[in-house]
Scaffold this active site. Structure first.
Site, PDB file in Angstrom:
ATOM      1  CB  CYS B 162      -0.983  -0.032   1.162  1.00  0.00           C
ATOM      2  SG  CYS B 162      -1.963  -1.546   1.113  1.00  0.00           S
ATOM      3  CG  HIS B 292      -1.841   4.509   5.242  1.00  0.00           C
ATOM      4  ND1 HIS B 292      -1.879   4.406   3.871  1.00  0.00           N
ATOM      5  CD2 HIS B 292      -1.886   3.231   5.713  1.00  0.00           C
ATOM      6  CE1 HIS B 292      -1.932   3.122   3.534  1.00  0.00           C
ATOM      7  NE2 HIS B 292      -1.947   2.393   4.620  1.00  0.00           N
ATOM      8  CG  HIS B 326      -6.501   0.866   1.685  1.00  0.00           C
ATOM      9  ND1 HIS B 326      -5.627   1.453   0.798  1.00  0.00           N
ATOM     10  CD2 HIS B 326      -5.736   0.296   2.654  1.00  0.00           C
ATOM     11  CE1 HIS B 326      -4.387   1.251   1.218  1.00  0.00           C
ATOM     12  NE2 HIS B 326      -4.426   0.552   2.337  1.00  0.00           N
TER      13      HIS B 326
END
Lengths: 264, 399
Positions: B162, B292, B326
């Protein structure tokens, strides 16, 4: 544009090539090349839980990386890293795809976290304690060249010793037929911005349209062609021969890397 | 570092195709998460799916690249005149002087998942029409991008889970600074697949509701898909008034655990500090942090500690994953574009779905949009394997 660095340590593991000292005598022709399946050592540096969960690409990365770092006499925790692989762990990928095509899609958490392309980088950090930058790359058949270029830019631009870890693992069938990587293979190189007492050779790298240089030995050449990480072998052969010269390494379909090698 | 100019950028995600829709969604608090009806997935979760991906047709010469991930890449490249901008850069610099750096976590693995359902009953072989290299392989989206424009410079996929499409900015910065290239197409593309949906489910990390970053009741992520791109160049002598620059990049590793962040956010803090150092800025200079903020218990707790330790409680911050989901390997790219929009439009975007901010995470977490001229913003991207990357973007001129 030319990028220059000094090789301070080499790690190598592949079919019939158990480490860099052994590989040198094979690459120079002093010893005949006898390919046999790559044997991956247990990753003893990992804590027991991670050791149990580690897949082939983790073992391969740890073995080659630690050999290169030890040869350079450095502490792995201090080195930024570039991990370049043409794919993730082949066995693990097959197991996940097979389960997802079945009636029971409950893949295990370990399978999943081992599936990320940066799994080897994660385990490397856990094993060595390195909190440094890790670049994790893939360029299919160009992965060795892409990893070498990225490492050189880290060395030159950030003025820092950097460890390249180029490793590939094999897919089982049925993926093997679609992506026929012949065995597990890895090369690790510690590159430094300045010459030191540890320097083995200076390399200066430029992009070129010249064709990649084959290896004379037919079995070694099939290794080079059969595994992307092994596309770095002509560079290691030049160092093993202890001869200054120019080698052209495979990279993208239209770009190769010309490497001027000067022994230190 | 020498600042780099984001001469063009674009994002396509569940909240919109291109910049206008993305900005409008942010302004209107419009999220893109809906109950999952993707493929045959039988999980109770919400996803951020991009509409119309299946209808995209790749150029005939690139037919071997056909898969959901590359269709999404093409859909993204064709927004906001980005493709035209790359073609103009090719004319200006030549095709060998432009690099390609694309972040992805799973690339076109969906193609292999689907092929495994069609294995030969007797031999187990995959179907003859399955092409591994140009679909499943991690590099395929970078190679597709390169061949879409006929580029001939260095090209690579960055795949560190990620953080992938934040770290493309780091690789491109080094290659520009080394003088190998004059421009870089950077970006992130990740598309929905079963590996990530069932994988995150196996870890107990997906929410049944639209994800709620920094909420006291947060219970996991909502997976999304996206394509985001930027064209990076050395800044010209005269920059447009609203020009956005990349000013700092910080990278680190946790060296802690494969799927949990360092509990104190140590690696995250190191990455943010390194980005500040590279930009020559102090924490107080940062006007907004795009977190994040995945909405897992552990990520948000660790990130809050890291941000608190370095910035204190005052810096406005939010996670835009409540809107986009996400998007994994595309998240860094999407959030870089959101940061650029935020700077250009003086918008500090709210985090969606957060009803009650977790008192144990005492940051200045925005639940409403704010209009505020800004000079510097920071974006965080962290990932499995303990990989961390922070980016600092700024306005070239005081707004």
């Amino acid at each position: 544009m030319k990028l220059t660095a000094y090789i301070e340590g080499i790690g190598l593991l592949g079919a019939g090539l158990t480490d860099w000292p052994t590989a040198q005598s094979v690459l120079t022709g002093q010893q005949a090349y006898q390919p046999s399946r790559t044997v991956l050592p247990a990753p003893t540096l990992l804590p027991p839980a991670e050791r149990r969960r580690s897949s082939a690409i983790v073992k391969l990365t740890l073995a080659t990386g630690l050999e290169a770092v030890a040869a350079a006499g450095l502490d792995a925790a201090t080195l930024p890293c570039v991990f370049s692989a043409s794919g993730g762990d082949g066995e693990n990928c097959h197991a996940i795809c097979a389960m997802l095509a079945s009636d029971d899609r409950a893949i295990s958490p370990t399978r999943f976290h081992n599936s990320v392309h940066n799994a080897a980088a994660g385990y490397w950090g856990i094993a060595t304690g390195a909190m440094t930058n890790a670049s994790v790359l893939c360029a299919f058949d160009a992965s060795f060249g892409a990893g070498l270029l990225e490492t050189l830019t880290q060395v030159v631009v950030d003025d820092a010793r950097t460890l390249l870890l180029a490793c590939d693992t094999q897919y089982p069938e049925p993926l093997h037929s679609a992506r026929p990587i012949t065995d597990n293979f890895g090369i690790a190189l510690v590159l430094a911005p300045q010459r030191s007492a540890r320097s083995l050779a200076q390399i200066s790298v430029t992009l070129t349209a010249d064709p990649a240089q084959p290896l004379d030995d037919a079995a070694l050449e099939s290794l080079r062609l059969g595994i992307p990480a092994a596309r770095g072998l002509p560079l290691l052969r030049a160092i093993a021969l202890r001869q200054d010269g120019r080698v052209v390494l495979d990279y993208l379909d239209t770009q190769r890397l010309a490497v001027a090698v000067t022994l230190c | 570092m020498n600042a780099l100019y984001l001469s063009h950028f674009t994002a396509t995600s569940a909240i919109g195709q291109g910049l206008d829709q993305t900005l409008d969604a942010l302004r209107q608090h419009r999220g893109g998460l809906h109950p999952c009806a993707f493929d045959t997935v039988d999980l109770a979760t919400c996803i951020g799916e991009v509409a119309g991906v299946d209808a995209i047709v790749l150029p005939a010469r690139l037919a071997a690249f056909d898969c959901r991930n590359n269709r999404l890449a093409q859909l993204g490249l064709e927004q906001d005149g980005f493709a035209e901008a790359v073609r103009a850069a090719v004319k200006k610099y030549g095709p060998t002087r432009i690099g390609v750096f694309i972040g992805t976590s799973t690339a076109g693995i969906l193609q292999t998942e689907l092929a495994y359902r069609r294995r030969d009953a007797e031999t187990g072989a995959l179907p003859a029409d399955f092409i591994y290299g140009t679909t499943h392989n991690t590099f395929s989206v970078a190679d597709f991008t390169r061949q879409y424009f006929g580029l001939n410079g260095p090209a690579v996929a960055v795949s560190s889970a990620c953080s992938s499409s934040a770290k493309v900015f780091a690789s491109a910065r080094r290659m520009l600074a080394a003088g190998l290239i004059d421009a870089a197409v950077v970006g992130g593309v990740d598309s929905l697949c079963l590996t990530t949906l069932y994988g995150f489910n196996s870890l107990g990390l997906i929410s049944t509701q639209p994800c709620r970053p920094f909420d006291v009741e947060r219970d996991g992520i909502s997976i999304g898909e996206a394509a985001a791109f930027a064209l990076l160049e050395r800044p010209p002598a005269i920059l447009p008034d609203a020009a956005v620059l990349l000013l700092g990049v910080g990278e680190s590793s946790d060296a802690y655990h494969m799927s949990s962040p360092h509990p104190d956010g140590l690696g995250a803090r190191m990455a943010m500090q390194a980005a500040l150092d590279m930009a020559g800025l102090q924490p107080a200079d940062i006007d907004y942090i795009n977190l994040h903020g995945t909405a897992t218990q552990s990520n948000d707790a660790a990130e809050a500690k890291a941000v608190m330790g370095l910035f204190g409680p005052a810096t406005p911050c939010s996670s835009t994953k409540g809107a986009t989901g996400h998007t994994l390997g595309a998240a860094g790219g999407v959030e870089a574009v959101i940061c650029a929009l935020a700077l250009q439009h003086g918008l500090q975007p709210a985090g969606l779905n957060t009803r009650q901010t977790d008192a144990a995470l005492p940051l200045n977490y925005l639940r409403d949009n704010r209009s505020q001229p800004m000079r510097y913003v920071l974006s965080n991207s962290f990932g499995f394997g303990g990989t961390n990357c922070s980016l600092i973007f700024g306005r070239a001129h005081q707004p």
